[in-house]
Design a protein around this motif. Structure first.
Motif, PDB file in Angstrom:
ATOM      1  N   UNK A  42       4.773  42.471  21.811  1.00 29.64           N
ATOM      2  CA  UNK A  42       4.180  43.583  22.066  1.00 29.64           C
ATOM      3  C   UNK A  42       2.970  44.021  22.888  1.00 29.64           C
ATOM      4  N   UNK A  43       2.423  42.902  23.724  1.00 27.47           N
ATOM      5  CA  UNK A  43       1.601  42.762  24.749  1.00 27.47           C
ATOM      6  C   UNK A  43       2.113  43.198  26.070  1.00 27.47           C
ATOM      7  N   UNK A  47       6.807  46.843  29.633  1.00 29.48           N
ATOM      8  CA  UNK A  47       7.629  47.270  28.642  1.00 29.48           C
ATOM      9  C   UNK A  47       7.161  48.235  27.812  1.00 29.48           C
ATOM     10  N   UNK A  48       6.061  48.298  27.337  1.00 27.30           N
ATOM     11  CA  UNK A  48       5.606  49.367  26.516  1.00 27.30           C
ATOM     12  C   UNK A  48       5.215  50.725  27.516  1.00 27.30           C
ATOM     13  N   UNK A  49       5.196  50.834  28.683  1.00 26.99           N
ATOM     14  CA  UNK A  49       5.078  51.791  29.226  1.00 26.99           C
ATOM     15  C   UNK A  49       6.482  52.532  29.518  1.00 26.99           C
ATOM     16  N   UNK A  50       7.642  51.508  29.873  1.00 28.87           N
ATOM     17  CA  UNK A  50       8.865  51.981  29.774  1.00 28.87           C
ATOM     18  C   UNK A  50       9.617  52.506  28.718  1.00 28.87           C
ATOM     19  N   UNK A  69      -0.873  57.303  25.191  1.00 28.27           N
ATOM     20  CA  UNK A  69      -2.412  57.344  24.941  1.00 28.27           C
ATOM     21  C   UNK A  69      -3.000  55.701  25.079  1.00 28.27           C
ATOM     22  N   UNK A  70      -2.199  54.720  24.496  1.00 28.22           N
ATOM     23  CA  UNK A  70      -2.744  53.583  24.354  1.00 28.22           C
ATOM     24  C   UNK A  70      -2.728  52.864  25.933  1.00 28.22           C
ATOM     25  N   UNK A  71      -1.704  53.363  26.741  1.00 26.38           N
ATOM     26  CA  UNK A  71      -1.211  52.892  28.122  1.00 26.38           C
ATOM     27  C   UNK A  71      -2.514  53.223  29.158  1.00 26.38           C
ATOM     28  N   UNK A  72      -2.747  54.653  28.705  1.00 26.21           N
ATOM     29  CA  UNK A  72      -3.995  55.202  29.550  1.00 26.21           C
ATOM     30  C   UNK A  72      -5.292  55.034  29.156  1.00 26.21           C
TER      31      UNK A  72
END
Length: 74
Positions: A42-43, A47-50, A69-72
Motif C-alpha cells: 500500500x505504500x 503503483x498508487x498513482x498508476x 488527492x492523497x498523491x497530490x
C-alpha cells in the motif's frame, strides 16, 4: 505450466500485466491489476498513482479521486 499460471500471484507480474493493458485501453482490467499491486504494498506511491489513472480512465472517478488527492497531498 505457463508463465501466468506460475507467476500471476506476484506483484511484479501484475504490474507488467497492467502496463501491457494500458496501451490496449483495457482500463477496468488494468485497474484491477494495479489494485493487486497496491494491495501487496500500500505504500508503493508509483503503483498508487498508476492505479488512480487507471481507475479514472475506467470511469471509476469516485474511486480515483481519493487516491489522486492523497498523491497530490504527499
Amino acid at each position: 505450466k505457463g508463465v501466468a499460471e506460475r507467476f500471476s500471484w506476484s506483484p511484479a507480474f501484475q504490474a507488467a500485466l497492467a502496463e501491457c493493458l494500458e496501451p490496449l485501453g483495457r482500463w477496468p482490467d488494468c485497474a484491477a491489476a494495479w489494485q493487486r499491486v497496491v494491495d501487496d504494498d500500500p505504500k508503493d506511491r508509483q503503483a498508487r498513482e498508476r492505479l488512480a489513472v487507471a481507475l479514472s480512465r475506467a470511469e471509476r472517478c469516485d474511486d480515483a479521486i481519493p487516491l489522486l488527492t492523497e498523491v497530490l497531498d504527499n
